[in-house]
Design a protein around this motif. Sequence first.
Motif, PDB file in Angstrom:
ATOM      1  N   ARG A 278       0.833  -1.202   0.000  1.00  0.00           N
ATOM      2  CA  ARG A 278       0.000   0.000   0.000  1.00  0.00           C
ATOM      3  C   ARG A 278       0.876   1.264   0.000  1.00  0.00           C
ATOM      4  O   ARG A 278       0.539   2.269  -0.618  1.00  0.00           O
ATOM      5  N   ALA A 279       2.026   1.178   0.655  1.00  0.00           N
ATOM      6  CA  ALA A 279       2.937   2.317   0.746  1.00  0.00           C
ATOM      7  C   ALA A 279       3.563   2.661  -0.603  1.00  0.00           C
ATOM      8  O   ALA A 279       4.072   3.759  -0.790  1.00  0.00           O
ATOM      9  N   HIS A 280       3.491   1.719  -1.564  1.00  0.00           N
ATOM     10  CA  HIS A 280       4.077   1.972  -2.877  1.00  0.00           C
ATOM     11  C   HIS A 280       3.235   2.895  -3.749  1.00  0.00           C
ATOM     12  O   HIS A 280       3.640   3.223  -4.861  1.00  0.00           O
ATOM     13  N   GLY A 281       2.073   3.275  -3.270  1.00  0.00           N
ATOM     14  CA  GLY A 281       1.288   4.256  -4.015  1.00  0.00           C
ATOM     15  C   GLY A 281       0.057   3.697  -4.688  1.00  0.00           C
ATOM     16  O   GLY A 281      -0.656   2.889  -4.106  1.00  0.00           O
ATOM     17  N   ASP A 282      -0.201   4.137  -5.912  1.00  0.00           N
ATOM     18  CA  ASP A 282      -1.405   3.836  -6.684  1.00  0.00           C
ATOM     19  C   ASP A 282      -1.838   2.378  -6.543  1.00  0.00           C
ATOM     20  O   ASP A 282      -1.152   1.460  -6.983  1.00  0.00           O
ATOM     21  N   LEU A 283      -3.000   2.158  -5.940  1.00  0.00           N
ATOM     22  CA  LEU A 283      -3.479   0.798  -5.667  1.00  0.00           C
ATOM     23  C   LEU A 283      -4.113   0.144  -6.889  1.00  0.00           C
ATOM     24  O   LEU A 283      -4.223  -1.069  -6.950  1.00  0.00           O
ATOM     25  N   LYS A 284      -4.540   0.938  -7.868  1.00  0.00           N
ATOM     26  CA  LYS A 284      -5.197   0.363  -9.045  1.00  0.00           C
ATOM     27  C   LYS A 284      -4.266  -0.543  -9.838  1.00  0.00           C
ATOM     28  O   LYS A 284      -4.687  -1.576 -10.325  1.00  0.00           O
ATOM     29  N   GLU A 285      -3.039  -0.135  -9.980  1.00  0.00           N
ATOM     30  CA  GLU A 285      -2.090  -0.901 -10.792  1.00  0.00           C
ATOM     31  C   GLU A 285      -0.955  -1.471  -9.957  1.00  0.00           C
ATOM     32  O   GLU A 285       0.135  -1.712 -10.459  1.00  0.00           O
ATOM     33  N   ASN A 286      -1.216  -1.711  -8.695  1.00  0.00           N
ATOM     34  CA  ASN A 286      -0.197  -2.219  -7.774  1.00  0.00           C
ATOM     35  C   ASN A 286      -0.384  -3.737  -7.628  1.00  0.00           C
ATOM     36  O   ASN A 286      -1.188  -4.203  -6.832  1.00  0.00           O
ATOM     37  N   ALA A 287       0.375  -4.489  -8.392  1.00  0.00           N
ATOM     38  CA  ALA A 287       0.234  -5.957  -8.401  1.00  0.00           C
ATOM     39  C   ALA A 287       0.578  -6.566  -7.048  1.00  0.00           C
ATOM     40  O   ALA A 287      -0.059  -7.531  -6.611  1.00  0.00           O
ATOM     41  N   GLU A 288       1.581  -6.015  -6.362  1.00  0.00           N
ATOM     42  CA  GLU A 288       1.961  -6.530  -5.042  1.00  0.00           C
ATOM     43  C   GLU A 288       0.804  -6.394  -4.059  1.00  0.00           C
ATOM     44  O   GLU A 288       0.525  -7.303  -3.279  1.00  0.00           O
ATOM     45  N   TYR A 289       0.128  -5.247  -4.118  1.00  0.00           N
ATOM     46  CA  TYR A 289      -1.008  -5.012  -3.232  1.00  0.00           C
ATOM     47  C   TYR A 289      -2.126  -6.018  -3.504  1.00  0.00           C
ATOM     48  O   TYR A 289      -2.659  -6.631  -2.584  1.00  0.00           O
ATOM     49  N   HIS A 290      -2.457  -6.214  -4.768  1.00  0.00           N
ATOM     50  CA  HIS A 290      -3.540  -7.136  -5.124  1.00  0.00           C
ATOM     51  C   HIS A 290      -3.175  -8.579  -4.763  1.00  0.00           C
ATOM     52  O   HIS A 290      -4.033  -9.347  -4.305  1.00  0.00           O
ATOM     53  N   ALA A 291      -1.915  -8.961  -4.943  1.00  0.00           N
ATOM     54  CA  ALA A 291      -1.472 -10.313  -4.575  1.00  0.00           C
ATOM     55  C   ALA A 291      -1.549 -10.507  -3.058  1.00  0.00           C
ATOM     56  O   ALA A 291      -1.997 -11.563  -2.583  1.00  0.00           O
ATOM     57  N   ALA A 292      -1.142  -9.497  -2.310  1.00  0.00           N
ATOM     58  CA  ALA A 292      -1.197  -9.592  -0.843  1.00  0.00           C
ATOM     59  C   ALA A 292      -2.642  -9.667  -0.358  1.00  0.00           C
ATOM     60  O   ALA A 292      -2.961 -10.435   0.564  1.00  0.00           O
ATOM     61  N   ARG A 293      -3.529  -8.883  -0.981  1.00  0.00           N
ATOM     62  CA  ARG A 293      -4.955  -8.934  -0.605  1.00  0.00           C
ATOM     63  C   ARG A 293      -5.555 -10.306  -0.939  1.00  0.00           C
ATOM     64  O   ARG A 293      -6.366 -10.834  -0.193  1.00  0.00           O
ATOM     65  N   GLU A 294      -5.156 -10.857  -2.071  1.00  0.00           N
ATOM     66  CA  GLU A 294      -5.650 -12.182  -2.459  1.00  0.00           C
ATOM     67  C   GLU A 294      -5.158 -13.237  -1.467  1.00  0.00           C
ATOM     68  O   GLU A 294      -5.928 -14.104  -1.041  1.00  0.00           O
ATOM     69  N   GLU A 295      -3.891 -13.162  -1.086  1.00  0.00           N
ATOM     70  CA  GLU A 295      -3.353 -14.109  -0.107  1.00  0.00           C
ATOM     71  C   GLU A 295      -4.081 -13.960   1.227  1.00  0.00           C
ATOM     72  O   GLU A 295      -4.366 -14.945   1.903  1.00  0.00           O
ATOM     73  N   HIS A 296      -4.392 -12.721   1.578  1.00  0.00           N
ATOM     74  CA  HIS A 296      -5.155 -12.463   2.807  1.00  0.00           C
ATOM     75  C   HIS A 296      -6.516 -13.166   2.745  1.00  0.00           C
ATOM     76  O   HIS A 296      -6.944 -13.805   3.702  1.00  0.00           O
ATOM     77  N   GLY A 297      -7.185 -13.062   1.604  1.00  0.00           N
ATOM     78  CA  GLY A 297      -8.487 -13.717   1.434  1.00  0.00           C
ATOM     79  C   GLY A 297      -8.388 -15.230   1.545  1.00  0.00           C
ATOM     80  O   GLY A 297      -9.225 -15.871   2.193  1.00  0.00           O
ATOM     81  N   PHE A 298      -7.352 -15.808   0.933  1.00  0.00           N
ATOM     82  CA  PHE A 298      -7.157 -17.264   1.028  1.00  0.00           C
ATOM     83  C   PHE A 298      -6.895 -17.682   2.468  1.00  0.00           C
ATOM     84  O   PHE A 298      -7.417 -18.689   2.948  1.00  0.00           O
ATOM     85  N   ASN A 299      -6.072 -16.911   3.162  1.00  0.00           N
ATOM     86  CA  ASN A 299      -5.739 -17.221   4.547  1.00  0.00           C
ATOM     87  C   ASN A 299      -6.985 -17.167   5.431  1.00  0.00           C
ATOM     88  O   ASN A 299      -7.229 -18.072   6.230  1.00  0.00           O
ATOM     89  N   GLU A 300      -7.774 -16.107   5.283  1.00  0.00           N
ATOM     90  CA  GLU A 300      -8.991 -15.972   6.086  1.00  0.00           C
ATOM     91  C   GLU A 300      -9.991 -17.087   5.758  1.00  0.00           C
ATOM     92  O   GLU A 300     -10.681 -17.598   6.647  1.00  0.00           O
ATOM     93  N   GLY A 301     -10.055 -17.478   4.489  1.00  0.00           N
ATOM     94  CA  GLY A 301     -10.936 -18.589   4.102  1.00  0.00           C
ATOM     95  C   GLY A 301     -10.505 -19.896   4.748  1.00  0.00           C
ATOM     96  O   GLY A 301     -11.341 -20.667   5.228  1.00  0.00           O
ATOM     97  N   ARG A 302      -9.193 -20.147   4.762  1.00  0.00           N
ATOM     98  CA  ARG A 302      -8.676 -21.373   5.382  1.00  0.00           C
ATOM     99  C   ARG A 302      -8.911 -21.349   6.889  1.00  0.00           C
ATOM    100  O   ARG A 302      -9.237 -22.374   7.483  1.00  0.00           O
ATOM    101  N   ILE A 303      -8.770 -20.182   7.516  1.00  0.00           N
ATOM    102  CA  ILE A 303      -9.050 -20.060   8.951  1.00  0.00           C
ATOM    103  C   ILE A 303     -10.500 -20.432   9.227  1.00  0.00           C
ATOM    104  O   ILE A 303     -10.794 -21.215  10.136  1.00  0.00           O
TER     105      ILE A 303
END
Length: 160
Positions: free
Chosen positions: A38-63
């Motif tokens: 998120r600190a890297h700026g523009d969230l629309k085209e920030n692949a790292e941000y979207h990958a981290a959010r996706e991993e967060h979703g998978f983790n919460e689903g597994r929990i």
Amino acid sequence: MSSRPPMTQKGADRLRGELEHMKGPKRQAIIAAVAEARAHGDLKENAEYHAAREEHGFNEGRIAELEAALSNSEIIDTERLNVASGRIVFGAIVDLIDVDTDTAVTYQIVGDVEADIKKGLIAVSSPIARALIGKSEGDEFDFTAPNGVKTYSIEKVRYV
């Protein structure tokens, strides 16, 4: 009889350990990765941000999946089973010999959630487990596998 799916004590302990890891260190690492991206700026085209959010979703689903499995299952301590009849029941560790190839294999009959064929843990609802339930040491049985009918001999049954 309970309508709750069975689970071995060992399997429940393993799933609780995974749950603690997912809720603790893994969740914290994902939160840190989201914050850094998120600190890297523009969230629309920030692949790292979207990958981290996706991993967060998978983790919460597994929990959620682990919590549901642990709360809905009936935990059975296989070490306390009194199996005087010698018949195979849930939790049994069974040594089998393939009659045709003389190959040995060992399986433990466990709950569906904890099954892992690579570790020799077969689900109680699997066709081979259903074929084993009620049998005893020394019995032979036929099992329809994907590559045809196999005949197994039950060499040893134990509960640990």
